[in-house]
Structure formats: C-alpha cells, structure tokens
Design an enzyme around this catalytic site. Structure first.
Site, mmCIF file in Angstrom:
data_model
loop_
_atom_site.group_PDB
_atom_site.id
_atom_site.type_symbol
_atom_site.label_atom_id
_atom_site.label_comp_id
_atom_site.label_asym_id
_atom_site.label_seq_id
_atom_site.Cartn_x
_atom_site.Cartn_y
_atom_site.Cartn_z
ATOM 1 N N GLN A 152 7.706 48.862 6.058
ATOM 2 C CA GLN A 152 8.493 50.029 6.489
ATOM 3 C C GLN A 152 9.530 49.673 7.545
ATOM 4 O O GLN A 152 10.467 50.434 7.785
ATOM 5 C CB GLN A 152 7.566 51.108 7.074
ATOM 6 C CG GLN A 152 6.707 51.811 6.058
ATOM 7 C CD GLN A 152 7.492 52.711 5.115
ATOM 8 O OE1 GLN A 152 8.532 53.272 5.453
ATOM 9 N NE2 GLN A 152 6.999 52.843 3.903
ATOM 10 N N CYS B 100 -4.914 63.851 -2.793
ATOM 11 C CA CYS B 100 -5.272 64.362 -4.115
ATOM 12 C C CYS B 100 -4.659 63.498 -5.206
ATOM 13 O O CYS B 100 -5.233 63.307 -6.261
ATOM 14 C CB CYS B 100 -4.781 65.795 -4.284
ATOM 15 S SG CYS B 100 -5.579 66.925 -3.149
HETATM 16 C C1 LIG Z 1 5.057 50.591 0.423
HETATM 17 C C2 LIG Z 1 4.223 49.843 1.388
HETATM 18 C C3 LIG Z 1 3.442 48.743 0.983
HETATM 19 C C4 LIG Z 1 3.336 48.325 -0.460
HETATM 20 O O1 LIG Z 1 4.534 47.768 -0.945
HETATM 21 P P1 LIG Z 1 4.759 47.750 -2.542
HETATM 22 O O2 LIG Z 1 5.962 46.869 -2.710
HETATM 23 O O3 LIG Z 1 5.019 49.151 -2.950
HETATM 24 O O4 LIG Z 1 3.541 47.186 -3.150
HETATM 25 C C5 LIG Z 1 2.725 48.072 1.950
HETATM 26 N N1 LIG Z 1 2.769 48.430 3.237
HETATM 27 C C6 LIG Z 1 3.505 49.467 3.665
HETATM 28 C C7 LIG Z 1 3.529 49.798 5.119
HETATM 29 C C8 LIG Z 1 4.250 50.207 2.757
HETATM 30 O O5 LIG Z 1 4.967 51.253 3.193
#
Ligand SMILES: *Cc1c(COP(=O)(O)O)cnc(C)c1O
Length: 395
Positions: free
Chosen positions: A180, A326
């Site tokens: 993120q 959910c």
């Molecule tokens: C989206 C997300 C993931 C997973 O990443 P993907 O590429 O969707 O597998 C892992 N950690 C955080 C904090 C995320 O927001």
C-alpha cells in the site's frame, strides 16, 4: 448515464494509459522468452533488465536486489517463508503485527503449524505498532521482524524506519509489506534499514499479476518456487514480461511527485472526512488522524451493517469496500478493526473509501450528498438504532 465513482483504490487501480502503451508490444511483437539466446530473447531480456533498474531506482536498491513475482501475496509468502526456512538453525521466532495483510498473517499461521513461534504485536487505538514493543519482543531465537509500511484497511503508516533501525541493531532481518505504501510514501530501503520489501504493480496504476520482492544483498532465503533458473536461480517460472514492463513504468511514475499528488488527495480526503463527521452522528473515523495514507478514509457507522451500506452505495454508483468479511465467506469482522479496539458490532458497520488520481471534488460532493441519506435510511430500518435514538454520540 448515472454517477460512477470508484473509491476502492486500495483494492486495485486502473492501469495508466502510458503504462499500458509500454506493455502492449511485449504481447504481440516482442514476445520472446528472456531466457532464450536468440534475438527475441535478448530483446525481452533488455526489457526485463530495464524494469528491474526502474524498480531498484524507486526504492534506492541495486537492480540485483530486485526479484519479480506474480503478486504482492507471493512476495510476502516468499519473504516470510523463505527467510524462516533459511534461518531456522539460528532460531524459530518471528515478530509481526496483529494488523498485517492476510498474505503475511496466514503465512505466519502456517509457520506456527510447522514449528515456528510467532509474536503478534498489538497496536494502539490508531493502529500504530510501538517500536519499543518490537525491541522488547526480540529474543535470542528471533530471526525475522515483519511489519507493514501502511495498512490497507485503515491507512495507518507505521514507523518502519525506527523498527528497521532496531532490527538492524539486533542483527535481525526486517521485512516490510509495502504494497500500500509504494507511490504513497517515499521509501528508501538503505536509509530505513529494510532487508526485504514486498510490492505489487496493481496497487500503483500498473497491471495485475506482477509483484516484486526486494531482498538486500546477502540476505539468506530459501526459494519457494522451484524449477527453472529465472530470477538468478531464486524464483522459477517464465517471467510475465508484459506485466513486469508495466510494473517498471508504473513504479517510475508512482514515485515521481509524491508530495504534489498527496496534497491533492489529502484535500479531497479531508473534505470527505469533515463532511461526513459533521453531518452523520454516531460515526467514527478509524485509523490515525495524520499518520494515514493520503487516499484512505475508513468510517464506522453505528447501528448499521457495512455490507448493506456497500450495496446501497453501489446502486447509487459509488464503489467502496467494507471491513466485514462476508465477501470471504465468514461473518468475522476485520481483524484490523478488532485490533484497534472496536467491538464486533461497531466493526460490522464500517466502510472504507480509498481515493485515487482520477477522483475529483465533484465525486466527493456526490458522496457527501448520497452517503448521509443512505446511512439514515439504513438506520431507520435498524431495531438497534430505534432503541438508541438520541443516545450516545462519539467520534
Ligand atoms: C493488496 C495487498 C497485498 C496483496 O497483493 P496482491 O498483488 O493483490 O496479491 C498484500 N499486502 C497488502 C498490504 C495489500 O494491500
């Protein structure tokens, strides 16, 4: 056409046109396998190298410290399992936080079933990990500390520089899930003493299906994908080159002008937060008031169900997400909202709205027009609300 307001950028983003443009030739003309010796292969290899250089530059890493993966989830799995397996002679203890993404949390649970011990550090009411608690949790068996850079639900930004300094001082590996954070907060793996870092292209306007793990030179780690010699013998499988090219372009764009982009997003975010808190009573903002991602808003509305709220908003053209799970087939509310001290009941009435670079003031004003009405209507149908009418107000 009715309104269409996408406020779920923490789930995924669209792919920027200039990113897609760089990707397209790698489907149709430059389709070689980077491992092949012929001209097609060499062209593909060049593109792979460039993506690696761009990714490294974005983090202040060296290109040979970047390993491409199929997702952020894979990078998290590799970081945690790979270091656990490679360092199990040294110790079997891992420290993480109680609000990690499931990609880290469930990997830790898996390791617990296989002889490892995991400390899940609590967080305060804002979702912050206390670096001193990290220090105090370290034992002579500790091999890894894994704390996310920013939380995907409530947006709280962790003091990863401080945590990294403590881990480095104690000679323990430090991994951060920065899925993120990349493109939202500046990251320097050297300055922050980060040994391993996970990222994912589709969270910063790149394509889905491409992630990367930064692994500092010298870090001992087992591979979890066995087979071919790709990624310098550490992650087998033919590279998803079009997506990796997209990742490279997207990360270059994502780390440019962060302060300017954040200033715009924060203004929109604050307009949304202030607008809702001043018109909808019995509402609280989850996460830290300041140490939060520029585009993250997370509310709990007392007396209503997040899922019902989401569906009502969807009918009005507003796409958000909720903290109750959910969708994942369980009635448990989000582990993150419970960890910051919310009751099950309050956690169930939560709504996450995450802003991105195409959102406008008009979008926010539309949400401010629709959301209070929807909350009011749902509350009127709620027996809990009718019992409590005129009752408690808190923020
Ligand atoms: C989206 C997300 C993931 C997973 O990443 P993907 O590429 O969707 O597998 C892992 N950690 C955080 C904090 C995320 O927001």
């Amino acid at each position: 056409m009715g309104h269409s307001v996408y406020l779920d950028h923490a789930s995924t983003t669209y792919t920027k046109p200039e990113v897609l443009k760089e990707m397209l030739p790698y489907f149709t003309d430059l389709y070689g396998n980077p491992s092949s010796v012929h001209r097609y292969g060499r062209e593909a290899r060049k593109a792979l190298d460039q993506a690696r250089e761009r990714t490294a530059a974005a983090l202040n890493a060296d290109p040979n410290e970047i390993y491409f993966t199929g997702s952020g989830t894979e990078a998290d799995n590799w970081a945690v399992k790979g270091t656990a397996l490679a360092n199990s002679k040294k110790g079997n203890h891992i420290i993480t936080s109680s609000i990690e993404h499931h990609a880290v949390l469930y990997t830790c649970k898996y390791l617990e079933r296989n002889g490892f011990e995991v400390t899940y550090l609590p967080v305060d009411e804002y979702g912050l990990v206390d670096p001193e608690q990290v220090r105090n949790a370290i034992t002579d068996k500790t091999i890894l500390v894994s704390v996310m850079a920013a939380n995907n639900e409530i947006g709280t930004i962790q003091p990863i520089g401080e945590i990294g300094a403590i881990a480095r001082e104690k000679g323990i590996l430090f991994h951060t899930d920065a899925v993120q954070a990349v493109g939202s907060i500046p990251i320097d793996v050297k300055e922050m003493n980060i040994d391993l870092l996970s990222l994912s292209a589709h969270k910063f306007y790149g394509p889905k299906g491409a992630g990367a793990l930064y692994m500092r030179k010298g870090v001992k780690s087992e591979q979890i994908m066995h087979g071919g010699a790709q990624e310098r013998n550490r992650r087998a499988g033919t590279e998803n080159l079009p997506a990796i090219v997209g990742l490279g372009k997207a990360i270059e764009l994502a780390v440019t002008d962060i302060p300017q982009r954040n200033a715009r997003l924060e203004a929109l975010r604050n307009r949304l937060i202030d607008g809702i808190l001043s018109t909808v009573e019995n509402t609280r903002l989850n996460g830290h008031p300041i140490k939060r991602l520029a585009g993250n808003v997370n509310f709990s509305f007392e007396f209503i169900e997040g899922e019902a709220l989401l569906l009502s908003l969807d009918i009005k053209g507003i796409a958000g997400s909720s903290g109750s799970a959910c969708t994942s087939g369980s009635l448990d509310p989000s582990h993150v909202l419970l960890a910051i001290g919310l009751s099950h009941e309050i956690a169930h009435g939560s709504l996450r709205l995450t802003l991105g670079d195409r959102n406008t003031e008009e979008d926010i004003d539309y949400v401010l027009e629709v959301l209070p009405e929807v909350v009011q209507r749902l509350r009127e149908m709620s027996p809990l609300f009718n019992q409590n009418k005129g009752g408690r107000t808190y923020v």
